[in-house]
Design a protein around this motif. Structure first.
Motif, PDB file in Angstrom:
ATOM      1  N   GLN A   1     -14.919   6.698  30.569  1.00 41.89           N
ATOM      2  CA  GLN A   1     -16.363   6.922  30.443  1.00 41.89           C
ATOM      3  C   GLN A   1     -16.720   7.489  29.072  1.00 41.89           C
ATOM      4  O   GLN A   1     -17.743   7.131  28.486  1.00 41.89           O
ATOM      5  CB  GLN A   1     -16.829   7.869  31.554  1.00 41.89           C
ATOM      6  CG  GLN A   1     -16.781   7.247  32.942  1.00 41.89           C
ATOM      7  CD  GLN A   1     -17.132   8.242  34.032  1.00 41.89           C
ATOM      8  OE1 GLN A   1     -17.130   9.454  33.804  1.00 41.89           O
ATOM      9  NE2 GLN A   1     -17.422   7.746  35.232  1.00 41.89           N
ATOM     10  N   MET A   2     -15.847   8.372  28.545  1.00 45.66           N
ATOM     11  CA  MET A   2     -16.121   8.953  27.226  1.00 45.66           C
ATOM     12  C   MET A   2     -15.941   7.920  26.121  1.00 45.66           C
ATOM     13  O   MET A   2     -16.531   8.042  25.047  1.00 45.66           O
ATOM     14  CB  MET A   2     -15.199  10.156  26.978  1.00 45.66           C
ATOM     15  CG  MET A   2     -15.645  11.037  25.813  1.00 45.66           C
ATOM     16  SD  MET A   2     -14.517  12.415  25.493  1.00 45.66           S
ATOM     17  CE  MET A   2     -14.616  13.278  27.047  1.00 45.66           C
TER      18      MET A   2
ATOM     19  N   ILE B   1     -19.877  17.838  21.752  1.00 43.54           N
ATOM     20  CA  ILE B   1     -19.196  19.134  21.833  1.00 43.54           C
ATOM     21  C   ILE B   1     -19.970  20.127  20.965  1.00 43.54           C
ATOM     22  O   ILE B   1     -20.193  19.882  19.778  1.00 43.54           O
ATOM     23  CB  ILE B   1     -17.743  19.034  21.335  1.00 43.54           C
ATOM     24  CG1 ILE B   1     -16.969  18.006  22.153  1.00 43.54           C
ATOM     25  CG2 ILE B   1     -17.057  20.389  21.404  1.00 43.54           C
ATOM     26  CD1 ILE B   1     -15.568  17.746  21.618  1.00 43.54           C
TER      27      ILE B   1
ATOM     28  N   GLU C   1     -10.259  19.124  22.707  1.00 43.51           N
ATOM     29  CA  GLU C   1     -11.552  19.541  22.168  1.00 43.51           C
ATOM     30  C   GLU C   1     -11.446  20.823  21.347  1.00 43.51           C
ATOM     31  O   GLU C   1     -12.163  20.988  20.352  1.00 43.51           O
ATOM     32  CB  GLU C   1     -12.549  19.741  23.317  1.00 43.51           C
ATOM     33  CG  GLU C   1     -12.901  18.468  24.066  1.00 43.51           C
ATOM     34  CD  GLU C   1     -13.930  18.717  25.157  1.00 43.51           C
ATOM     35  OE1 GLU C   1     -14.479  19.841  25.188  1.00 43.51           O
ATOM     36  OE2 GLU C   1     -14.184  17.811  25.963  1.00 43.51           O
TER      37      GLU C   1
ATOM     38  N   ARG D   1     -15.895  10.404  20.619  1.00 42.68           N
ATOM     39  CA  ARG D   1     -15.592   9.338  21.572  1.00 42.68           C
ATOM     40  C   ARG D   1     -14.091   9.347  21.818  1.00 42.68           C
ATOM     41  O   ARG D   1     -13.302   9.516  20.885  1.00 42.68           O
ATOM     42  CB  ARG D   1     -16.035   7.989  21.005  1.00 42.68           C
ATOM     43  CG  ARG D   1     -15.746   6.805  21.925  1.00 42.68           C
ATOM     44  CD  ARG D   1     -16.458   5.561  21.434  1.00 42.68           C
ATOM     45  NE  ARG D   1     -16.085   5.251  20.058  1.00 42.68           N
ATOM     46  CZ  ARG D   1     -16.787   4.441  19.269  1.00 42.68           C
ATOM     47  NH1 ARG D   1     -17.908   3.893  19.713  1.00 42.68           N
ATOM     48  NH2 ARG D   1     -16.384   4.199  18.044  1.00 42.68           N
TER      49      ARG D   1
ATOM     50  N   GLU E   1     -12.609   9.807  33.310  1.00 43.88           N
ATOM     51  CA  GLU E   1     -13.422  10.518  32.313  1.00 43.88           C
ATOM     52  C   GLU E   1     -13.141   9.995  30.914  1.00 43.88           C
ATOM     53  O   GLU E   1     -14.058   9.861  30.094  1.00 43.88           O
ATOM     54  CB  GLU E   1     -13.126  12.020  32.385  1.00 43.88           C
ATOM     55  CG  GLU E   1     -13.959  12.851  31.414  1.00 43.88           C
ATOM     56  CD  GLU E   1     -13.600  14.327  31.465  1.00 43.88           C
ATOM     57  OE1 GLU E   1     -14.166  15.096  30.657  1.00 43.88           O
ATOM     58  OE2 GLU E   1     -12.757  14.707  32.299  1.00 43.88           O
TER      59      GLU E   1
ATOM     60  N   LYS F   1     -19.293  11.917  23.923  1.00 47.99           N
ATOM     61  CA  LYS F   1     -19.560  13.266  24.407  1.00 47.99           C
ATOM     62  C   LYS F   1     -19.955  14.166  23.240  1.00 47.99           C
ATOM     63  O   LYS F   1     -19.430  14.036  22.132  1.00 47.99           O
ATOM     64  CB  LYS F   1     -18.313  13.825  25.099  1.00 47.99           C
ATOM     65  CG  LYS F   1     -18.469  15.241  25.618  1.00 47.99           C
ATOM     66  CD  LYS F   1     -17.178  15.724  26.273  1.00 47.99           C
ATOM     67  CE  LYS F   1     -17.321  17.147  26.786  1.00 47.99           C
ATOM     68  NZ  LYS F   1     -16.068  17.639  27.424  1.00 47.99           N
TER      69      LYS F   1
ATOM     70  N   THR G   1     -20.329  14.937  17.948  1.00 41.05           N
ATOM     71  CA  THR G   1     -20.328  13.789  18.863  1.00 41.05           C
ATOM     72  C   THR G   1     -18.990  13.068  18.732  1.00 41.05           C
ATOM     73  O   THR G   1     -18.627  12.616  17.643  1.00 41.05           O
ATOM     74  CB  THR G   1     -21.478  12.824  18.532  1.00 41.05           C
ATOM     75  OG1 THR G   1     -22.719  13.547  18.561  1.00 41.05           O
ATOM     76  CG2 THR G   1     -21.535  11.694  19.536  1.00 41.05           C
TER      77      THR G   1
ATOM     78  N   ASN H   1     -19.472   6.215  26.689  1.00 41.79           N
ATOM     79  CA  ASN H   1     -20.569   7.149  26.405  1.00 41.79           C
ATOM     80  C   ASN H   1     -20.001   8.362  25.665  1.00 41.79           C
ATOM     81  O   ASN H   1     -19.329   9.202  26.278  1.00 41.79           O
ATOM     82  CB  ASN H   1     -21.234   7.611  27.707  1.00 41.79           C
ATOM     83  CG  ASN H   1     -21.875   6.458  28.449  1.00 41.79           C
ATOM     84  OD1 ASN H   1     -22.531   5.616  27.847  1.00 41.79           O
ATOM     85  ND2 ASN H   1     -21.673   6.416  29.761  1.00 41.79           N
TER      86      ASN H   1
END
Length: 240
Positions: free
Chosen positions: A31-32, A39, A75, A63, A28, A37, A61, A35
């Protein structure tokens, strides 16, 4: 590791193992990094200087930063810092109209604070998704203050009224006390007259003259009271 290699992200096995031991999903995270993410923050309420409450929602946004995944904040820290920045920005605005006219100002100020420091993410953008007008907190505070002042004034007025009632009762008690003294003094008058007659300090003629004067005084008093009552009666009920 294969995904990181294909994405041209340098990731050694030791670092991947450390990320996994830190409780984070390595795949993950990779991938983050590729791409970003988004929040979404909860609704954040803040009050401008004119007392109007604004409720804002932002989309952040981010990364993943592979180098800071181990030991970096998550987060929730990003959401908390963004919320703090939104509250500070709205609170420093003179009026809520300034924020409504230019919501991008919030994003610019919050981004300039460097909120990503110490976190496992790199903030790419902060977008204000929604801004709504809430309560007029300033007016509510003024209303509450006015109500409090009113209650204080009422309490003081009640205190003054109670003091006035107590003073009135005190004066009535003093009047009763003085009347008692007058009655007591009047009771001594016959004794004094009798003693004066016995001692020869008051003659019989003087005594009768005094009685006539007292009777005349009582008669005049009765006549004046009767006249006052007649004056208060309607014209058709007065004695002719």
């Amino acid at each position: 590791l294969i995904a990181a290699q294909r994405a041209n992200i340098p990731l050694e096995f030791e670092r991947a193992a450390a990320i996994d031991l830190a409780g984070r999903d390595v795949l993950e995270a990779v991938q983050m990094s590729v791409n970003p993410k988004v929040i979404e923050t909860p609704i954040i309420a803040a009050i401008a200087k004119n007392g109007i409450e604004l409720r804002a929602k932002a989309k952040v946004t981010v990364r993943a930063n592979i180098d800071r995944l181990v030991g970096g904040a998550g987060e929730q820290t990003i959401i908390a810092r963004v919320g703090e920045g939104i509250v500070t920005t709205i609170g420093s605005s003179e009026t809520h109209e300034e924020v409504l006219e230019n919501p991008d100002k919030i994003s610019e100020i919050v981004l300039a604070k460097g909120l990503q420091a110490g976190t496992a993410f790199e903030i790419l953008s902060i977008d204000i998704a929604d801004v709504d007008v809430g309560r007029n907190v300033g007016a509510q505070l003024q209303t509450d203050q006015a109500e409090a002042d009113k209650r204080i004034a009422q309490a003081k007025a009640e205190e003054r009224r109670a003091m006035a009632v107590a003073r009135e009762q005190e004066m009535k008690a003093q009047v009763i006390e003085m009347r008692a003294k007058v009655v007591e003094a009047e009771a001594e008058v016959p004794k004094a007259i009798s003693k004066a007659l016995v001692d020869g300090n008051l003659g019989v003629l003087d005594y009768y003259n005094m009685q006539n004067i007292m009777s005349d005084t009582e008669m005049r008093k009765a006549i004046s009271e009767s006249s006052a009552k007649q004056d208060n009666l309607p014209a058709d009920q007065r004695l002719k």
